[in-house]
Design a protein around this motif. Structure first.
Motif, PDB file in Angstrom:
ATOM      1  N   HIS A 182      26.809  -4.517   2.555  1.00 49.43           N
ATOM      2  CA  HIS A 182      26.205  -5.299   1.605  1.00 49.43           C
ATOM      3  C   HIS A 182      27.393  -5.037   0.147  1.00 49.43           C
ATOM      4  O   HIS A 182      27.291  -3.915   0.351  1.00 49.43           O
ATOM      5  N   THR A 268      26.681 -11.479   7.937  1.00 55.08           N
ATOM      6  CA  THR A 268      25.574 -12.131   8.818  1.00 55.08           C
ATOM      7  C   THR A 268      24.367 -11.822   7.618  1.00 55.08           C
ATOM      8  O   THR A 268      24.261 -10.717   6.783  1.00 55.08           O
ATOM      9  N   GLU A 269      23.583 -12.458   7.459  1.00 57.44           N
ATOM     10  CA  GLU A 269      22.438 -12.106   6.624  1.00 57.44           C
ATOM     11  C   GLU A 269      21.102 -12.292   6.826  1.00 57.44           C
ATOM     12  O   GLU A 269      20.113 -11.744   6.452  1.00 57.44           O
ATOM     13  N   LYS A 274      20.810 -10.427   2.711  1.00 62.11           N
ATOM     14  CA  LYS A 274      22.187 -10.545   1.923  1.00 62.11           C
ATOM     15  C   LYS A 274      23.127 -10.679   2.972  1.00 62.11           C
ATOM     16  O   LYS A 274      22.488  -9.472   3.737  1.00 62.11           O
ATOM     17  N   PRO A 275      24.173 -11.507   2.558  1.00 65.06           N
ATOM     18  CA  PRO A 275      25.729 -10.922   3.155  1.00 65.06           C
ATOM     19  C   PRO A 275      25.204  -9.366   3.830  1.00 65.06           C
ATOM     20  O   PRO A 275      25.549  -8.839   2.608  1.00 65.06           O
ATOM     21  N   PHE A 295      16.205 -11.130   1.131  1.00 69.77           N
ATOM     22  CA  PHE A 295      16.334 -10.075   1.103  1.00 69.77           C
ATOM     23  C   PHE A 295      15.516  -9.705  -0.325  1.00 69.77           C
ATOM     24  O   PHE A 295      15.337 -10.488  -1.366  1.00 69.77           O
TER      25      PHE A 295
END
Lengths: 357, 357
Positions: A182, A268-269, A274-275, A295
């Protein structure tokens, strides 16, 4: 040695990135700090009491400085079970495949209370505290600094760096788009704040007066020398430390990093909401267009899946967090890695010293 | 000086990136080469006869080496007018806004014939030839090298670098995701080959034996020193040269670069049909989900719009190609810029020479 190294009490400009999810064991953190760098814990998902125990565990192993990191993002509020249905259904086949009970709707709290985590940090008084995915309140930063804690935050754009400086941090981590896991973007759309490490390090160094640490895609001494050239005063490496003997990453995660021969990472989330950047696997491909929860709800819901996949050595259904320079990953102990990084940095600096421009 | 500098016959490890669309005037290219770097023409959209005249124009200004670049991608085949309708309709309001006749369906050929362009290059015998967005055939590369032309190609992933090396190029440009305009990705999905400059430079340096040039987000001497630390033998800078006095970029384009204070660039396919990085403007935002034609048809269709917007000083409807470190752009002559870059590189190398790790 840079002024920031002196400030942090470390001997070499190398910070082992705080990585959440059990990767940063006390053994890893202590080994990096003993080797002269700054070992750091990623405690984003850790309850306050366990945070305390972590600090004690590292202090029993080394008297050298270490760092602690938490997320300070705004977490999702309560989500009705009915609104979780689509995302849970998308996950069901993977739970089935691993013989797990299908996921039920998550109930709040979805993650540790950040205020309680910040209080735990005030009690722990780690030598270094960094926050991620947002900003700690200015009065918390001031309070921690008054207790002798050095405080840093992550910026992925100039606006965030200037904001962090205005809050009074000791240093700023300029985190480039190469970074695994992240990234800390909090003032912009994360998909629009994808500035690479070379660019963001230089932009942040030129935009603020506080010392800058560079992060993202740094895997060897040449990379460390490069960010020092950009004006960073230390390099923060995450992926490089994941395969270390002392790292708590799963064997499947470590093996995937060592096997990579090109940048096969994407964002990816679908694991956490969250990405985050990791090596593409079946889960990431298949889930690309599936619904997911915000998230940290998605993170909480996928936790049993990731744990079971790790245990089963199934890299298809696991979060394989990695930065873009993952092909340079190597297996060794943390002490060997820090020693090699220092030697390579010296070689790179000596090579540059021979160049005439 | 690096071995590649000697090979290319240049005095400083600085290549002015070939940028298509009229930016790289003979004045700019000659000024960079006269200053000791390698000036380069971006001739992707230039007909073979005009290519010849360009080479003559620069040779009348300098005896120093210069470079020429074309695109070697596969271009779209003939597209029926009826299939162009949606994309043309999406553009109509912008043509209206500038008082232009609405765009008509483009007729092939949509771009200069690449084979004829390659033949023109064999005739021109530029000191340096680089190709982009694909690969020149191995026999063409061999033929040009036999005539004394140094040949390079762009790679955005390890696979492309290894492929280019196997074709026999003299050097490889490792082009990171920071880069402005069209990146050279040709073996992967461009949106999945977004490796940052710090990472891709190091990955390519470690993957191939030929010399590597780094490109993407390099705007000053610290950036040049950084890529030299990564093992690159020269730095290729595009955005840095766009605002130069001698550059053919429009005043609106130059002004947008100078005004940028953060990385406000994103990638769009809406100007040319291929993904390219530029400062976000109204056209990019509004067109984000609109249909577009494939490269180079969209480029051909939007050409009058871009030309009129440039003439009108309308930065909302113009392609504002820029790399992610665009806030570091400055106004000067090309000679002053090259001199400043060299001085800054020396300073960065001297600063690194003082560091003890």
């Amino acid at each position: 040695m840079t002024p920031l190294c002196k400030q942090l009490g470390i001997e070499v400009p190398i910070i082992q990135a705080p990585m959440a999810g059990g990767i940063t064991t006390p053994e890893l953190v202590a080994a990096v700090s003993e080797a002269g760098g700054l070992g750091s814990f990623g405690l984003a998902y850790t309850q306050p009491e366990a945070m305390q125990r972590t600090a004690e565990a590292v202090r029993s192993r080394t008297r050298k400085p270490f760092g602690v990191n938490i997320f300070v993002c705004e977490n999702a509020g309560a989500i009705e079970p009915s609104e979780q249905r689509g995302a849970l259904d998308a996950l069901a086949p993977y739970f089935d495949a691993l013989g797990l009970k299908r996921p039920e709707a998550a109930k709040p709290p979805y993650a540790p209370d950040q205020n309680a985590q910040l209080e735990a940090i005030e009690t722990m008084r780690p030598p270094v505290f960094t926050f991620h995915l947002g900003h700690a309140p200015a009065d918390r930063i001031r309070g921690l600094r008054e207790k002798g804690v050095k405080v840093g935050g992550s910026a992925t754009c100039v606006a965030e760096a200037r904001h962090l400086e205005s809050l009074g941090v000791d240093f700023i981590i300029a985190q480039g788009a190469e970074a695994g896991g992240h990234r800390g973007t909090y003032l912009r759309d994360p998909y629009e704040a994808m500035t690479g490490t070379l660019a963001i390090t230089r932009l942040v160094v030129r935009a603020v007066k506080v010392p800058v640490v560079a992060a993202g895609g740094i895997m060897d001494g040449a990379g460390i020398a490069a960010v020092l050239a950009l004006g960073a005063q230390a390099a923060q490496l995450g992926t490089a430390f994941v395969p270390c003997t002392e790292s708590g990453a799963s064997a499947a995660h470590k093996a995937a990093l060592i096997a990579a021969e090109d940048d096969t990472t994407l964002i990816t989330e679908k694991f956490s909401g969250k990405p985050a950047r990791g090596i593409v696997n079946r889960y990431m491909r298949e889930m690309a267009d599936a619904p997911h929860l915000p998230f940290p709800v998605q993170n909480s819901v996928t936790q049993p899946l990731r744990a079971a996949a790790a245990k089963a050595g199934n890299a298809d259904l696991l979060s394989l967090w990695a930065g873009q320079a993952v092909p340079l990953a190597r297996s060794s102990s943390a002490a060997e890695l820090v020693a090699a990084l220092c030697e390579e940095t010296r070689e790179a600096l000596a090579r540059l010293g021979q160049l005439r421009v």
